[in-house]
Write an enzyme that holds these catalytic residues in place. Structure first.
Site, PDB file in Angstrom:
ATOM      1  N   SER A  49       0.959  -1.099  -0.004  1.00 19.83           N
ATOM      2  CA  SER A  49      -0.120  -0.079  -0.124  1.00 19.83           C
ATOM      3  C   SER A  49       1.142   1.129   0.036  1.00 19.83           C
ATOM      4  CB  SER A  49      -0.951   0.016   1.408  1.00 19.83           C
ATOM      5  OG  SER A  49      -1.593   1.139   1.304  1.00 19.83           O
ATOM      6  N   TYR A  98      -1.442  -1.196  10.690  1.00 23.74           N
ATOM      7  CA  TYR A  98      -1.633  -1.673   9.200  1.00 23.74           C
ATOM      8  C   TYR A  98      -0.562  -0.852   8.496  1.00 23.74           C
ATOM      9  CZ  TYR A  98      -3.661  -1.342   4.614  1.00 23.74           C
ATOM     10  OH  TYR A  98      -3.911  -1.384   3.193  1.00 23.74           O
TER      11      TYR A  98
HETATM   12  N1  NAP Z   1      -8.867  -0.408  -0.608  1.00 23.81           N
HETATM   13  C1  NAP Z   1      -7.784   0.349  -0.443  1.00 23.81           C
HETATM   14  O1  NAP Z   1      -7.848   1.669  -0.325  1.00 23.81           O
HETATM   15  C2  NAP Z   1      -6.274  -0.221  -0.151  1.00 23.81           C
HETATM   16  C3  NAP Z   1      -5.298   0.454  -0.517  1.00 23.81           C
HETATM   17  C4  NAP Z   1      -3.985   0.116  -0.345  1.00 23.81           C
HETATM   18  C5  NAP Z   1      -3.979  -1.267  -0.235  1.00 23.81           C
HETATM   19  N2  NAP Z   1      -4.876  -2.302  -0.132  1.00 23.81           N
HETATM   20  C6  NAP Z   1      -4.530  -3.591   0.041  1.00 23.81           C
HETATM   21  O2  NAP Z   1      -5.296  -4.233  -1.087  1.00 23.81           O
HETATM   22  C7  NAP Z   1      -5.825  -5.491  -0.433  1.00 23.81           C
HETATM   23  C8  NAP Z   1      -6.863  -5.909  -0.719  1.00 23.81           C
HETATM   24  O3  NAP Z   1      -7.927  -5.052  -0.234  1.00 23.81           O
HETATM   25  P1  NAP Z   1      -9.323  -4.486  -1.081  1.00 23.81           P
HETATM   26  O4  NAP Z   1      -9.070  -3.055  -0.844  1.00 23.81           O
HETATM   27  O5  NAP Z   1      -9.609  -5.040  -1.888  1.00 23.81           O
HETATM   28  O6  NAP Z   1     -10.181  -4.980   0.506  1.00 23.81           O
HETATM   29  P2  NAP Z   1     -11.673  -6.007   0.513  1.00 23.81           P
HETATM   30  O7  NAP Z   1     -12.477  -5.575  -0.720  1.00 23.81           O
HETATM   31  O8  NAP Z   1     -11.879  -5.944   1.842  1.00 23.81           O
HETATM   32  O9  NAP Z   1     -10.786  -7.356   0.168  1.00 23.81           O
HETATM   33  C9  NAP Z   1     -10.046  -7.979   1.425  1.00 23.81           C
HETATM   34  C10 NAP Z   1      -9.866  -9.345   0.944  1.00 23.81           C
HETATM   35  O10 NAP Z   1      -9.227  -9.990   1.738  1.00 23.81           O
HETATM   36  C11 NAP Z   1      -9.602 -11.102   2.289  1.00 23.81           C
HETATM   37  N3  NAP Z   1      -9.418 -11.395   3.828  1.00 23.81           N
HETATM   38  C12 NAP Z   1      -9.405 -10.390   4.844  1.00 23.81           C
HETATM   39  N4  NAP Z   1      -9.098 -11.024   5.897  1.00 23.81           N
HETATM   40  C13 NAP Z   1      -8.957 -12.375   5.424  1.00 23.81           C
HETATM   41  C14 NAP Z   1      -8.488 -13.613   6.325  1.00 23.81           C
HETATM   42  N5  NAP Z   1      -8.459 -13.492   7.579  1.00 23.81           N
HETATM   43  N6  NAP Z   1      -8.329 -14.724   5.622  1.00 23.81           N
HETATM   44  C15 NAP Z   1      -8.400 -14.644   4.378  1.00 23.81           C
HETATM   45  N7  NAP Z   1      -8.836 -13.972   3.672  1.00 23.81           N
HETATM   46  C16 NAP Z   1      -9.094 -12.597   4.113  1.00 23.81           C
HETATM   47  C17 NAP Z   1     -11.260 -10.682   1.978  1.00 23.81           C
HETATM   48  O11 NAP Z   1     -12.029 -11.997   1.983  1.00 23.81           O
HETATM   49  P3  NAP Z   1     -12.834 -12.790   3.120  1.00 23.81           P
HETATM   50  O12 NAP Z   1     -13.627 -11.502   3.873  1.00 23.81           O
HETATM   51  O13 NAP Z   1     -13.912 -13.421   2.214  1.00 23.81           O
HETATM   52  O14 NAP Z   1     -12.038 -13.481   3.987  1.00 23.81           O
HETATM   53  C18 NAP Z   1     -11.250  -9.978   0.799  1.00 23.81           C
HETATM   54  O15 NAP Z   1     -11.191 -11.162  -0.307  1.00 23.81           O
HETATM   55  C19 NAP Z   1      -5.301  -5.647   1.282  1.00 23.81           C
HETATM   56  O16 NAP Z   1      -4.165  -6.172   1.429  1.00 23.81           O
HETATM   57  C20 NAP Z   1      -5.248  -4.156   1.375  1.00 23.81           C
HETATM   58  O17 NAP Z   1      -4.550  -3.981   2.558  1.00 23.81           O
HETATM   59  C21 NAP Z   1      -6.059  -1.611  -0.204  1.00 23.81           C
END
Ligand code: NAP
Length: 270
Positions: free
Chosen positions: A149, A162
């Protein structure tokens, strides 16, 4: 657990995506499937993974596999590897994308949630790389995309663990990239700024300024896979996030921390 029989490798490449039940992970899985990869989808929500699997199978004719695992459970990465081995699959592309944030004053935060965050965002990433990278090196080809991130470039008050977890992913990925440089295995850290996904509500941060400045997940996923193809060490999608990352080199880290705190403030006042 593995759903043996649901997948038959089509002789092409196999991609494993964690956090594939929604957000950036689902977009990565869609793009990899569109590119002809069979996909192994990992997350906790089995139903959502199954819906994604049938979407990908229908749209792209690829084989799919669902491995429902809670990556915050110690040993989960080993169980993912065992499930993949049991199916006789070799992973060519690993997208370590699962992750979540925890938006709370540290002293009031739930210790169990903090531990789960470190397990999912940090330990599982390392363990899955350790599980699948040796096979890639042996075959002299493969790709690892670790989703870090923009947060990894600075300290983040109210989401301190985080931000620190993403700094770890970034530094670890840079190290692995250099280590595997001559192996034929590409290694890239995807470092997006805010992205429109369920992440913000899951982190209790839906009302923060950052949450309102988000990019679309398909664009972020495309940028990440393009960077992996070119074996870039880091990928920061978008002009504004790139400019902010550049600013982190010019501004003292302590100032960046105050700026990050200010961006979280609307939530704290609300
Ligand atoms: N959204 C942002 O602004 C942003 C910015 C920078 C980086 N990121 C990073 O991008 C990545 C994806 O995030 P996203 O934005 O797509 O968020 P999201 O829509 O909340 O997706 C998160 C994913 O991670 C899975 N997950 C969470 N906890 C888990 C666990 N304990 N075991 C297995 N799977 C788990 C969730 O699936 P389940 O709930 O089905 O387990 C979901 O598929 C993350 O690493 C996040 O830190 C996000």
């Amino acid at each position: 657990m593995a759903d043996a029989g649901a997948v038959k490798a089509n002789g092409g490449r196999v991609a494993l995506v964690t956090g594939a039940s929604g957000g950036i992970g689902l977009e990565l899985a869609r793009l990899l499937a569109a590119d002809g990869c069979d996909v192994v989808l990992v997350a906790r929500s089995e139903e959502r993974l199954r819906a994604a699997a049938s979407e990908l199978k229908g749209a792209y004719g690829v084989a799919t596999q669902v491995v429902a695992q809670n990556l915050s459970d110690p040993g989960a990465a080993g169980r993912v590897k065992a499930a993949v081995d049991e199916l006789g699959l070799k992973v060519d592309v690993l997208a370590n994308n699962a992750g979540f944030g925890c938006d709370a004053p540290f002293v009031e935060s739930d210790p169990a949630r903090q531990r789960a965050l470190m397990q999912v965002n940090v330990a599982a990433v390392v363990e899955l790389c350790r599980a699948f990278a040796p096979g890639m090196v042996e075959r002299g080809a493969g790709g690892i995309l670790n989703v870090a991130s923009m947060a990894g470039f600075m300290a983040g008050p109210f989401m301190s663990t985080y931000y620190a977890s993403k700094a770890f992913v970034q530094t670890f990925t840079q190290g692995l990239h250099a280590e595997l440089r001559l192996s034929g295995v590409h290694v890239t850290a995807l470092c997006p700024g805010p992205v429109r996904t369920e992440f913000w509500n899951a982190a209790d941060a839906g009302q923060t300024l950052l949450a309102h400045a988000a990019m679309g997940a398909p664009r972020v996923a495309r940028a990440g896979l393009r960077a992996l193809r070119w074996n870039k060490t880091l990928c920061v999608p978008g002009i504004v996030p790139k400019a902010l990352v550049f600013a982190t080199r010019l501004v003292p880290r302590s100032w960046m921390a105050y700026a990050a705190a200010a961006l979280q403030l609307p939530k704290r006042k609300g």
